[in-house]
Every structure is written in structure tokens, then in C-alpha cells.
Design an enzyme around this catalytic site. Structure first.
Site, PDB file in Angstrom:
ATOM      1  CG  HIS A   1       0.670   6.253  -1.051  1.00 38.83           C
ATOM      2  ND1 HIS A   1      -0.522   6.755  -1.519  1.00 38.83           N
ATOM      3  CD2 HIS A   1       0.399   5.691   0.149  1.00 38.83           C
ATOM      4  CE1 HIS A   1      -1.479   6.511  -0.627  1.00 38.83           C
ATOM      5  NE2 HIS A   1      -0.956   5.875   0.381  1.00 38.83           N
TER       6      HIS A   1
ATOM      7  CG  HIS B   1      -6.314   7.428   5.439  1.00 39.01           C
ATOM      8  ND1 HIS B   1      -5.762   8.677   5.648  1.00 39.01           N
ATOM      9  CD2 HIS B   1      -5.287   6.622   5.107  1.00 39.01           C
ATOM     10  CE1 HIS B   1      -4.458   8.619   5.451  1.00 39.01           C
ATOM     11  NE2 HIS B   1      -4.141   7.386   5.115  1.00 39.01           N
TER      12      HIS B   1
ATOM     13  CD  GLU C   1      -4.403   6.345   1.748  1.00 35.18           C
ATOM     14  OE1 GLU C   1      -4.657   5.226   2.234  1.00 35.18           O
ATOM     15  OE2 GLU C   1      -3.271   6.839   1.763  1.00 35.18           O
TER      16      GLU C   1
ATOM     17  CG  HIS D   1      -1.667   1.234   1.468  1.00 36.38           C
ATOM     18  ND1 HIS D   1      -3.013   1.353   1.213  1.00 36.38           N
ATOM     19  CD2 HIS D   1      -1.289   2.438   1.947  1.00 36.38           C
ATOM     20  CE1 HIS D   1      -3.420   2.569   1.517  1.00 36.38           C
ATOM     21  NE2 HIS D   1      -2.377   3.238   1.972  1.00 36.38           N
ATOM     22  CD  GLU D   2       1.839   3.775   3.880  1.00 39.49           C
ATOM     23  OE1 GLU D   2       2.137   4.774   3.199  1.00 39.49           O
ATOM     24  OE2 GLU D   2       0.956   3.790   4.745  1.00 39.49           O
TER      25      GLU D   2
END
Length: 877
Positions: free
Chosen positions: A378, A466, A398, A374-375
Site C-alpha cells: 500500500h 477488500h 487492494e 500486502h500492507e
């Protein structure tokens, strides 16, 4: 200003007069227009020959056609994505040489050997921009304004620096020239890093908005445990001295000088040292004496971070991407950070690297592959569509990170899509809690836009990025469950890299995915699966409508980001600006009983924070050309023009008025935050002139002034309410325990009322006293069950407070948003005031039980009112 793009969704089947070789019976190209610009949002169904050779030159040549209504000279190439026979060129718009915030335009080619044809084009190009690109506010001044106005808590300002990063043009109408200011430091209250991209109007100096650069996961506590007992292979590097480092040079991106996967050990240093770009000096790669990285490296999360970064690289390599930046750039991870020596239970992507903490009852954040994926996604987003991290575009950002993070995990571990835990994000972080309780989000939560979208203001979670992400990612996950990972991952990746643009909303995002489906030649049945998934999640044109409220609208559409109402008697005052938020903000007044509001302010200055005593209004303004602030007063009936009562080159935060007495707080010539009082025609007098004494949030009533007083005593910062008798000049500082914090002391006709946090836990009790500070009494006791407020006001009967509800945890519903409550000054439990489901923001108490507030329930921010509490609200509202 609303930063949700206004999109006209109308598919016009136009037979464009274009050169080409399409057969006569081919369907005509389809054109989707975008409101506010002549450049199409998308043109698809094209089949036109294009130049050979350089794809950028070919794309510019195509866009020179008059049908696009743009000048290719205003396009700066960003990157070219090649996906088999598909080729996409992405441009960023420039206006008179200045970058346009969020404006990307794309051209889609298909190649057959040396032959190239255009199959589509579109994005966001603003043809109506006319704004001057000559700034009248200096970058230094803009940095000072951003520092003072966009760091809301004054305790955090001392630890934050502001740096001018150049000019940009912000979209909307004719456009808005703005300074980009980078705010760097730490949030002293939340005890977390702070890295904001702030934007300040370069012609007026008005603060516009800020975007959080740190892509954080939800707050949890975790430890440095690793990999859940799994033994994994690590690509390491043996140094000349015989030591081994977590340095992976085995990937195809390694070119002999760049393209590694590197994992560093922060060695317990604070996160504050690691959220600026790059690796700080003195930080070393994770090192071991043998090729086996032992328990100490599992404890810090180093093994998980390094192995997981390799899995992320391999996944995107399978989609045709070479690293996070698409150019084979090195991937950096840092593990073992702390919060000033305490566990740092979080992880974030700062635009250049991953940073992981750990501690408590949870595993290291590097131990969850879906969190790592996920991170790091980005980073992929930043180097492709660069979706702006705010509102719906931020929720898509997100949501895509949600989707790809989970996709990487289920594919790497071979988890079936039918597994009930496949849709959970972060479910493996907990040591003891079951996955469904541990997970931060669930892509299978079934959330629907019109029913479940949370109306956050942009100051909170960047507009709900989020909390609203699973509305979009849930639709994508539904498609994956039906069509499978290989097909859907390729579809979503193509939509991200070739069709999405920075300011896309949910409907734009759906259009991008459906456009990618057409480009991939997906079957009618599969395209119907995609459409139905978005329909199930309510992502269709006009989904924001049909929301109910129990309040009465006074002003429909408050677009001033700094708007804050005040009330006295039957009159209210508030600031507002034009619907596109480009015109200078004005001060409006109206009656709570109804009627059209009228304007009090005059001229072209920017006006804000108005207050009223029922007869007159006072407010502050600033003028960019002169770079100074003013305080104005005017009768509510407009029987005389605005009167200038203060004019100086210093920031004014807020004002108060009672009769012929005006009070304001702001930054003085000495750089300290103080409170000044002006009575009649007398010169202003600072009531906080004592060295190292600071004053905030003044309140004025009946010849007395109250304010928050801060000072240092025995090396510690102290806080207490202070009351000044303006007739005698005598000041009373109400004793408060050391370590407690005082918030917004408010004078009513009969009382002084304030909130206090005795143990610095973010929960506040309420106290009252006589106006002179005597006869103190507790209205609501501070303690573990005390309220968590976001705003506060009071009158002679009740205290009104906005409360963050307890027990919300990871729940995703409008019930987690702050709601207005009231409690009698005689004591009791705060009771819910309005059943509106959205964010209930700044408010003011009128007479009796009346409240006027800013409400985001119906899809935008309105000024609304009620005159009594709601009898009972339905569960979940």
C-alpha cells in the site's frame, strides 16, 4: 455520487499529424479516448524525438502539442520512474492552482544513450473543469460538517477530531471545489482506529465522500507467536551502551542519515496512539541485551516484523525500486499494540508505517510474510499511482497489494506457483486451523466481475475494496501462473508505476497492464495470455450489465450519497441529485404504483432526509452561503409552495411529520444533540432540554412523539425509548436494562416498535408496545442468534429490517451483503423479502407488506419496490 469513473473504451486508430522519424509503413499511433474530457486516456505506438536533459521539461514540451488539449502549466510533476531504457514522468493536474482529485497524466520515454523518444502518454486530465476555486464555505465549517455527517454513530463522534487539510477539485462535469477534512479518532462501536480523508463541497457545504486511510486486514484474533519455528538472520544495530536495536542500516537505501528499516515496540499501548503519521514520542526501538532477540521478541512479533520488512525491501529492490517511497525513505514498523489493553487482532498501513497487533488463536500479524508484503505494498501504491481507496479503484489497490504480497512470499520461501496454498493470503496466521480456513483471501478463487462483483455502498468497506480485490488480483495471478514470476511481476509493477492513475476502474486497470505489456515488448502470445486472463475474470468493457432483479424500479439512478426514502400510503419521497452529483440535491415525490416523480423542493439549497405522512412532506436543507439549516414542509400535490418552519445555525439530522406537527433532531446551541417539536404556528420546543439528556431518531404518529433517549446515570451511559404525549406533555421513558442500547423507536398506528441490544454484542431483538409505552412484548428475542441489522422500519403489521447474514466468515459472494427481511409484529422468524443479490440499503415500509428501498444489484443504486415477500430465493442470491 458514483465514484466509478465513466470510461468510453474505444480504440481509434488515428493517423496523427505529428513530428517524428517513423517509417512510412509503421502502424499509426493508437488513441483511446475518455468520456467527459478531450485529453486522451492513452496514446501508444508513438515514436517521436523528445528533448534531452530534464525529463520533466521534455514531458511538458511534448504535452504542449494541441492533440492533448491540455495546458502543461496545469501539470505539477510528482515523480519520474526509470526502468532501464524506459522513463516515465508522472504529473498531477491543477485547476487554477488547486489540486484535482485523482487526476494524473503520464508521459513515457525510451532512451538510447543521450537520445530520448516519446513512446506513449496518457492518464486522466479533465479538460472541462470550469468550477470557481474561491470557497464560500470556510474550512472550519467544512470540518464541522464532515465531523457530524460522516461519523455515522453518535457514540463515536466525541472521540473524533476534524482538521481542514486544504482545497481540492473533485472530478465530474465542470468540477466541484471541496475541502479536504481529516477525521481522526476511534470508532467506539467497532472498537478500532478511525482515520478518514473526508471531502465537503466548498461552495454548498454538502458532504461528498470519505476515503479510509487505514489499510486494514480482515478482523481476526491472533497471538505474538513468530516465524513458525524458523530461525532467521536479523540486521540489528549495537548501541554505545552495548544494547542491540532492530535497526537495519545494511540496505542500499541507507545514505548515512536516512534509509533504515526500524522496528518499534508499542509496549502494549493502544492502537489509538499509533495511527497518526510518524512514531509517537516515547516509543522505543525493539531492544535486546544480546544479538539474539529472545522469546519476548517472538511473542510481540518483533522478529517477524523486522525480518519481513527486509524481505519486502529486497523484493522491490529487485524491481528497481528503492524502498516503499521509491526514494530510499526509512521503513517503519510498530509491533505489540493492543486495543485498550485487550488483544488487537489486526494490522494496518497508515500511510507512513506498519502497525501490528496480536492475540488469541492466531499468530502475530507480522508472522505472515504475505500480509506484511500486502500492507507495505500500500505504501508503494501511495507513492506511485495512488489509487483512490474506494470502489473499483480501491479494489485494484487492494488487488495489487494481494498480488505483490503473495508474490513476495512465494519467491522468498521458494514456494512453487503450483502449490495449492500459493494463492492464499494470510494462510499462515492461524495456530491450529488449516491454511484454506485461515486465509483471508484466495487469488485463485476464480471470481468473475459480472457474476461475483459485490455491490457495496461506499459507506461499507469503501465500496467493497477488500471483497472485490480478487477479481482483479486473480487475473494477475493467472498470468503469473502461466508466464512466471519474473516476467509478470515486472509487468504488473510497470503497469502500477507508469500507466495506472488514481481513479482507474477495472477496465482502466486492464488497459494499464496491456499497455505495460506492449511497452515491455512482450510477444503476441504472452499478450494474448494477459488478455485471456482478464477475459476469464470478466474484466471487459460493459461487464456491469446483464444483472437480474425481482423488484420494480421507481427511480433509475439515485446518485445522492445521503439519499433515504420514506413512504406513507401510495406516496414516497426521496432526495436525489444530478447524474454527476454536482447539482444541489432536490426532494422528489412519486407514487409507488408508478409514474414519473416530481420535484417538491425549490431554489438552490441542498435538501435531504425527506419524510411524509401521505399528504405532506418535510425535509431539511442547508445553505452554504449563510451556513445555517432549515426545515421545510410542502403538500405532496404541490398545491402550495414550500413552507419554511425552522431556520437556525445548527445541524439537523432527521425530521418527522404528522399533520401540522413537525419534529426534528440535531445539534443545539449548547452543542448537545436533542429533539425539538413544532405544533402548528407555535414556536419549537425542545423535549430534551433536561441537562445531559440527548435525543435521536424521532418518530411521530397520532399525537405522540417517540425518540431514542440517551443520558448518564451512575457514571454510565443509558439508552431507552421515550414517548411524549404531545397533548399533555407527559413523557414516558420505557424501562430498559442497564447496558442495553435502543435503536430507532418507530410509531405506527397501533404500536411503538423498536430494536434493542441487551448485551452490547451488535445483535438486536425487536420489541413492541402500545403507543403510550404500555403492554410491552417481545417480537424477536435478543440473544446470540438475534439479527444483526443495518436499518429498520415498521408498520401496523410487520417489522422490516435489513440484516447482515450469519456465517458469512471470509466468504466472498453477494450473500454476505445485507438483505431486507420482514417479521410479523405477532412474533416469528424474520423472512427474506427480495432475492436481489446486491446490497439492499435504506428502506421504508409502506402499507401491508410493501417496501421501498435503495438497491445496488444492477450496477448502480436504484429506488425500487415490491408489494410482497419473494416466495423463495436461490442459494447464493
Amino acid at each position: 455520487m458514483s465514484w466509478r469513473p465513466i470510461t468510453l473504451v474505444a480504440v481509434l486508430c488515428l493517423a496523427l499529424t505529428v513530428p517524428g522519424t517513423a517509417a512510412a509503413d509503421d502502424p499509426p499511433p493508437e488513441v483511446e479516448q475518455r468520456a467527459g474530457t478531450r485529453a486522451p486516456a492513452e496514446v501508444h505506438g508513438l515514436s517521436e524525438p523528445a528533448q534531452a536533459g530534464d525529463p520533466v521539461a521534455a514531458a511538458k514540451a511534448h504535452l504542449a502539442d494541441p492533440r492533448y488539449h491540455l495546458d502543461p502549466a496545469d501539470l505539477a510533476p510528482l515523480r519520474t520512474v526509470v526502468d532501464g531504457a524506459d522513463e516515465t514522468v508522472r504529473f498531477a493536474q491543477r485547476h487554477r492552482g488547486v489540486p484535482v482529485f485523482g487526476a494524473h497524466y503520464l508521459v513515457h520515454f525510451r532512451k538510447d544513450g543521450d537520445r530520448r523518444e516519446v513512446v506513449g502518454a496518457g492518464g486522466r486530465f479533465l479538460t472541462e473543469l470550469t468550477v470557481s476555486t474561491t470557497a464560500t464555505v470556510t474550512g472550519k465549517t467544512a470540518a464541522r460538517i464532515a465531523h457530524t455527517t460522516m461519523i455515522r454513530d453518535h457514540r463515536s463522534r466525541e472521540g473524533v477530531t476534524a482538521q481542514d487539510a486544504g482545497l481540492v477539485v473533485v472530478p465530474g462535469g465542470a468540477g466541484q471545489l471541496a475541502w479536504h477534512v481529516v477525521l481522526t479518532g476511534r470508532d467506539a462501536v467497532a472498537k478500532k482506529p478511525l482515520l478518514l480523508d473526508a471531502y465537503v463541497d466548498a461552495h454548498s457545504g454538502r458532504p461528498l465522500f470519505a476515503v479510509d486511510r487505514l489499510r486494514m486486514e480482515g478482523p481476526v484474533t491472533g497471538s505474538g507467536q513468530t516465524a513458525h519455528g524458523r530461525t532467521v538472520e536479523l540486521n540489528a544495530y549495537e548501541r554505545a551502551d552495548g544494547a542491540y536495536e532492530l535497526r537495519d542500516r545494511t540496505r542500499p537505501m541507507w545514505d548515512g542519515t536516512d534509509g533504515e528499516i526500524l522496528t518499534y515496540d508499542a509496549a502494549g499501548r493502544t492502537f489509538f496512539d499509533f495511527f497518526t503519521p510518524g512514531i509517537p514520542e516515547g516509543t522505543e526501538l525493539v531492544r535486546s541485551a544480546t544479538p539474539v532477540f529472545g522469546p519476548e521478541h517472538t511473542e510481540t512479533g518483533a522478529v517477524d516484523a523486522h525480518w519481513s520488512a527486509g524481505q519486502v525491501y529486497a523484493y522491490y529492490r529487485g524491481l528497481g525500486r528503492d524502498g516503499l517511497d521509491g526514494q530510499g525513505g526509512t521503513m517503519y514498523s510498530v509491533v505489540n499494540v493492543t486495543a485498550d489493553g485487550e488483544p488487537y487482532t489486526n494490522a494496518f498501513w497508515d500511510g507512513t508505517k506498519m502497525v501490528y497487533g496480536g492475540g488469541g488463536d492466531y499468530h502475530s500479524f507480522a508472522a505472515a510474510l504475505d500480509v506484511v508484503g500486502h500492507e507495505m505494498t500500500h505504501g508503494v501504491i501511495t507513492h506511485s499511482a495512488d489509487l483512490v481507496y474506494i470502489g473499483q479503484s480501491g479494489a485494484i489497490n487492494e488487488g495489487l497489494a494481494d498480488y505483490f504480497g503473495n508474490a513476495i512470499q512465494v519467491d522468498t520461501y521458494g514456494i512453487p506457483m503450483s502449490d495449492p496454498n500459493a494463492s492464499l493470503l494470510g494462510e499462515t496466521l492461524c495456530k491450529t486451523a488449516p491454511p484454506e480456513e485461515c486465509a483471508g483471501r484466495d487469488l485463485g478463487d476464480g471470481r468473475v466481475a459480472g457474476e461475483d462483483y459485490l455491490g457495496f455502498a461506499v459507506g461499507y468497506d469503501n465500496g467493497g475494496v477488500h471483497y472485490n480485490s480478487t477479481i482483479f488480483s486473480g487475473a494477475l495471478w493467472d498470468v503469473r501462473e502461466t508466464l512466471g514470476g519474473a516476467v509478470t511481476d515486472r509487468l504488473v509493477y510497470k503497469a502500477l508505476t507508469e500507466y495506472m492513475t488514481p481513479l482507474d476502474d477495472f477496465v482502466d486497470g486492464r488497459r494499464a497492464v496491456e499497455s505495460a505489456a506492449r511497452a515491455l515488448g512482450m510477444s503476441a502470445r504472452d499478450k494474448l495470455t494477459v488478455a485471456r486472463a482478464f477475459d476469464r475474470h470478466g474484466i471487459r468493457p460493459g461487464w456491469e450489465r446483464a444483472l437480474r432483479t425481482d423488484s420494480r424500479v421507481l427511480i433509475d439512478g439515485i446518485t445522492d450519497r445521503l439519499a433515504r426514502p420514506d413512504v406513507a400510503g401510495d406516496r414516497y419521497v426521496i432526495s436525489n441529485t444530478s447524474p454527476d452529483a454536482l447539482s444541489p440535491s432536490v426532494i422528489l415525490t412519486g407514487r409507488i404504483g408508478g409514474g414519473k416523480p416530481v420535484r417538491l423542493s425549490e431554489g438552490e439549497r441542498w435538501n435531504s432526509v425527506p419524510v411524509t405522512d401521505g399528504r405532506r412532506a418535510a425535509w431539511t436543507s442547508f445553505d452554504a452561503a449563510q451556513e445555517h439549516y432549515q426545515v421545510h414542509v410542502r403538500p405532496l400535490d404541490r398545491s402550495s409552495p414550500p413552507e419554511l418552519v425552522f431556520d437556525a445555525p445548527s445541524l439537523v439530522d432527521s425530521v418527522a411529520i404528522d399533520g401540522d406537527t413537525i419534529v426534528w433532531d440535531g445539534v443545539g446551541a449548547d452543542g448537545e444533540h436533542g429533539v425539538w417539536v413544532k405544533r402548528g404556528s407555535a414556536a419549537p420546543v425542545e423535549v430534551t432540554a433536561e441537562a445531559a439528556v440527548h435525543g435521536f431518531s424521532p418518530s411521530l404518529k397520532g399525537g405522540r412523539l417517540a425518540y431514542e433517549r440517551y443520558w448518564t446515570e451512575d457514571g454510565a451511559l443509558r439508552s431507552a425509548p421515550a414517548v411524549v404525549d404531545l397533548r399533555t406533555g407527559a413523557e414516558t421513558v420505557i424501562p430498559m436494562p442497564a447496558g442495553s442500547w435502543t435503536v430507532k423507536p418507530t410509531l405506527t398506528g397501533r404500536h411503538l416498535v423498536w430494536m434493542y441490544d441487551a448485551d452490547d454484542d451488535g445483535r438486536y431483538g425487536i420489541m413492541r408496545a402500545a403507543p403510550d409505552g404500555t403492554r410491552r412484548a417481545v417480537v424477536v428475542q435478543d440473544g446470540p442468534q438475534a439479527p444483526r441489522p443495518n436499518w429498520f422500519d415498521a408498520n401496523d403489521e410487520v417489522a422490516t429490517l435489513g440484516l447482515w447474514p450469519d456465517g458469512s466468515g471470509n466468504e466472498v459472494s453477494n450473500a454476505i451483503l445485507p438483505k431486507i427481511h420482514q417479521v410479523p409484529l405477532g412474533g416469528g422468524t424474520p423472512q427474506r423479502y427480495s432475492c436481489n443479490r446486491g446490497y439492499q440499503d435504506y428502506f421504508a415500509s409502506g402499507e401491508g407488506r410493501t417496501v421501498v428501498w435503495l438497491d445496488g444489484t444492477d450496477g448502480n443504486t436504484d429506488l425500487v419496490t415490491r408489494d410482497r415477500p419473494a416466495p423463495r430465493c436461490r442459494t447464493g442470491s
